[in-house]
Motif scaffolding. Structure first.
Motif, PDB file in Angstrom:
ATOM      1  N   CYS A 158      -9.991   5.399  -6.372  1.00  0.00           N
ATOM      2  CA  CYS A 158      -9.397   6.610  -5.804  1.00  0.00           C
ATOM      3  C   CYS A 158      -7.935   6.420  -5.448  1.00  0.00           C
ATOM      4  CB  CYS A 158     -10.152   6.998  -4.526  1.00  0.00           C
ATOM      5  SG  CYS A 158     -11.778   7.671  -4.881  1.00  0.00           S
TER       6      CYS A 158
ATOM      7  N   SER B   5      -0.958   8.454  -1.486  1.00  0.00           N
ATOM      8  CA  SER B   5      -1.406   7.209  -2.121  1.00  0.00           C
ATOM      9  C   SER B   5      -0.883   5.995  -1.365  1.00  0.00           C
ATOM     10  CB  SER B   5      -0.933   7.146  -3.579  1.00  0.00           C
ATOM     11  OG  SER B   5      -1.626   8.107  -4.362  1.00  0.00           O
TER      12      SER B   5
ATOM     13  N   VAL C  87      -8.424  -3.095  -8.225  1.00  0.00           N
ATOM     14  CA  VAL C  87      -9.297  -2.025  -7.729  1.00  0.00           C
ATOM     15  C   VAL C  87     -10.314  -2.669  -6.799  1.00  0.00           C
ATOM     16  CG1 VAL C  87     -11.020  -0.279  -8.331  1.00  0.00           C
ATOM     17  CG2 VAL C  87      -9.028  -0.611  -9.802  1.00  0.00           C
TER      18      VAL C  87
ATOM     19  N   LYS D 148     -11.266   1.657  -4.382  1.00  0.00           N
ATOM     20  CA  LYS D 148      -9.877   1.957  -4.015  1.00  0.00           C
ATOM     21  C   LYS D 148      -8.947   1.460  -5.116  1.00  0.00           C
ATOM     22  CE  LYS D 148      -8.381   0.917   0.078  1.00  0.00           C
ATOM     23  NZ  LYS D 148      -8.152   0.189   1.361  1.00  0.00           N
ATOM     24  N   ALA D 149      -8.130   2.353  -5.631  1.00  0.00           N
ATOM     25  CA  ALA D 149      -7.202   1.981  -6.704  1.00  0.00           C
ATOM     26  C   ALA D 149      -5.935   1.373  -6.097  1.00  0.00           C
ATOM     27  CB  ALA D 149      -6.884   3.204  -7.552  1.00  0.00           C
ATOM     28  N   ALA D 150      -6.073   0.138  -5.582  1.00  0.00           N
ATOM     29  CA  ALA D 150      -4.962  -0.489  -4.858  1.00  0.00           C
ATOM     30  C   ALA D 150      -3.710  -0.593  -5.729  1.00  0.00           C
ATOM     31  CB  ALA D 150      -5.392  -1.877  -4.369  1.00  0.00           C
TER      32      ALA D 150
ATOM     33  N   ASP E  47      -2.764   1.134  -8.459  1.00  0.00           N
ATOM     34  CA  ASP E  47      -2.152   2.442  -8.719  1.00  0.00           C
ATOM     35  C   ASP E  47      -1.478   2.986  -7.451  1.00  0.00           C
ATOM     36  OD1 ASP E  47      -2.975   2.410 -11.361  1.00  0.00           O
ATOM     37  OD2 ASP E  47      -4.787   3.593 -10.997  1.00  0.00           O
ATOM     38  N   ASN E  48      -2.123   2.790  -6.308  1.00  0.00           N
ATOM     39  CA  ASN E  48      -1.521   3.261  -5.058  1.00  0.00           C
ATOM     40  C   ASN E  48      -0.211   2.528  -4.759  1.00  0.00           C
ATOM     41  OD1 ASN E  48      -3.420   5.221  -4.468  1.00  0.00           O
ATOM     42  ND2 ASN E  48      -4.669   3.885  -3.178  1.00  0.00           N
ATOM     43  N   LEU E  49      -0.165   1.238  -5.083  1.00  0.00           N
ATOM     44  CA  LEU E  49       1.087   0.488  -4.883  1.00  0.00           C
ATOM     45  C   LEU E  49       2.200   1.046  -5.768  1.00  0.00           C
ATOM     46  CD1 LEU E  49      -0.451  -3.091  -4.621  1.00  0.00           C
ATOM     47  CD2 LEU E  49       1.049  -2.067  -2.900  1.00  0.00           C
TER      48      LEU E  49
END
Lengths: 268, 268
Positions: free
Chosen positions: A169, A209, B182, B201-203, B205-207
């Protein structure tokens, strides 16, 4: 550190569990004081929609819901509790297909699996609906925080969402107040001085995000992240989240087609 | 500030324009020194894929490309320069539809409009392909930076991408090294102690999305953002970016169907 360097700081704001009817601004004020953080001009509060919705009493006991015929059949089709499916049908503006566990809907103008309804972080046997009006909630919260701290702030009601063909997510802004959520960079130039063809920056979604790095999805009790120093454009209003049409969407251009074919088949 | 508060700091690292054949690690080292920043254990470098690809000489002059018949017809269908379309066909693993301006592809295992090929931030008349192997690039860069600064680091080669029915670009990790991209939160519990049904959690991608707040899409000459304090799980390897199948994807579950119908029609 070189003063020319751009930098952003983010703080995870831990609160007690937010319960139905709680005043979320009061809870934030207490937590900010405990943390020794004083908001300043340009700070953005990213709030988890589940906490905002809970404070707004958007909690429903599933036992109180009687699913209709459509909810029973769609619930079976998508593997969703028919009572939850009934709420999805009540909450969404539009439902257009799905996969096991997730019915695709447009809810409050935004693409939301299962109308944003979630059993996580809800009391047993209950689900949390989306905040009634995320944009209005963000505005109300912003105005109260701005008055309390005498500075210009941004507020985002954030949710999480999967991305196409990706596991995990990321963040999505349901409603915002106090800044420009999507920046239009079409008039700007690339590093070679050529005009950029087409480029919008999803500032609000990127802020959510970023905040999710500290928030987590689970029981961290961090329903708020304060972001400081983000180079965004502050405005004293609450712009709508801009969307694009299904026809113009890279992903949904095809889905439309399949839907048309479904409709045509039904007509036969 | 209360020491219990979790916080993240991000620094935008400005460099001179990265040109074909440049050593990106040397450029970063010089810029970090100018900025007075010394990397420490757990820092993550988010690098713009266009800068990495340029340094890797992945620049192609369009005048050198002769489009084949398929590229001519698909270029017309999607409104894409047929020479660029030829490169898209050469670079992608799979092409499955699209909308004007964007052909949907899987490239290097990842959903990439136009195979990630971009004319922005490329010299006039040229386009930049994706890095040859983003995962390997991130690993090479990480190992060199770790040796130089004697600490454990993460590196991400990041790209930007639109989201379904949303205006504006957010971040996406093409390849990563040094941490878990992830996070599997399925064994954890919500604030009421109930086990979470399904949550990754898409760590990574969030970064990238967080970094894009400082990077911008245009000519800011900030091809790198250093993220400090992100609560991620460091590992001394370069995990693949986990993906999900089309069938299991909330968005593409429907597209598959439309593709099947297309194939059936072509057979008729």
């Amino acid at each position: 550190m070189n003063p020319k360097i751009t930098s952003i700081q983010m703080f995870g704001i831990e609160t007690p569990i937010i319960r139905a009817g709680d005043d979320i601004v009061q809870a934030l004020e207490a937590s900010l004081q405990d943390a020794g953080i004083s908001p300043v001009d340009g700070d953005v509060f990213v709030l988890a929609e589940s906490a905002v919705a809970t404070a707004e009493n958007r909690i429903v006991e599933l036992a109180s819901i009687k699913p209709g015929e459509k909810a029973l059949s769609l619930g079976e089709k998508y593997g969703i509790d028919p009572r939850e499916m009934e709420l999805v049908l009540q909450e969404c503006d539009e439902l257009f297909g799905g996969v096991p566990g997730a019915a695709l809907t447009i809810t409050k103008g935004i693409l939301s699996p299962n109308a944003g309804i979630d059993a996580s972080n809800a009391p047993d046997g209950h689900v949390v609906l989306l905040p009634e009006d995320p944009r209005k909630s963000s505005e109300t919260i912003r105005k109260r925080l701005e008055q309390r701290y005498s500075c210009k702030l941004g507020v985002i009601i954030g949710d999480s969402r999967t991305q196409p063909l990706r596991l995990g997510c990321t963040g999505l802004a349901l409603g915002i107040s106090g800044f420009v959520p999507v920046e239009d960079a079409r008039g700007t130039f690339d590093i070679y001085g050529k005009p950029l063809r087409l480029t919008y920056k999803a500032a609000a979604d990127n802020l959510v995000s970023a905040a999710e790095l500290l928030m987590g999805e689970a029981g961290e009790r961090v329903p708020c992240v304060l972001v400081r120093g983000a180079p965004i454009q502050m405005v004293d209003e609450s712009p709508e989240m801009p969307t694009i049409s299904m026809e113009g969407c890279m992903y949904f251009g095809n889905i439309i087609k399949s839907r048309k074919e479904d409709t045509e088949k039904e007509k036969q």
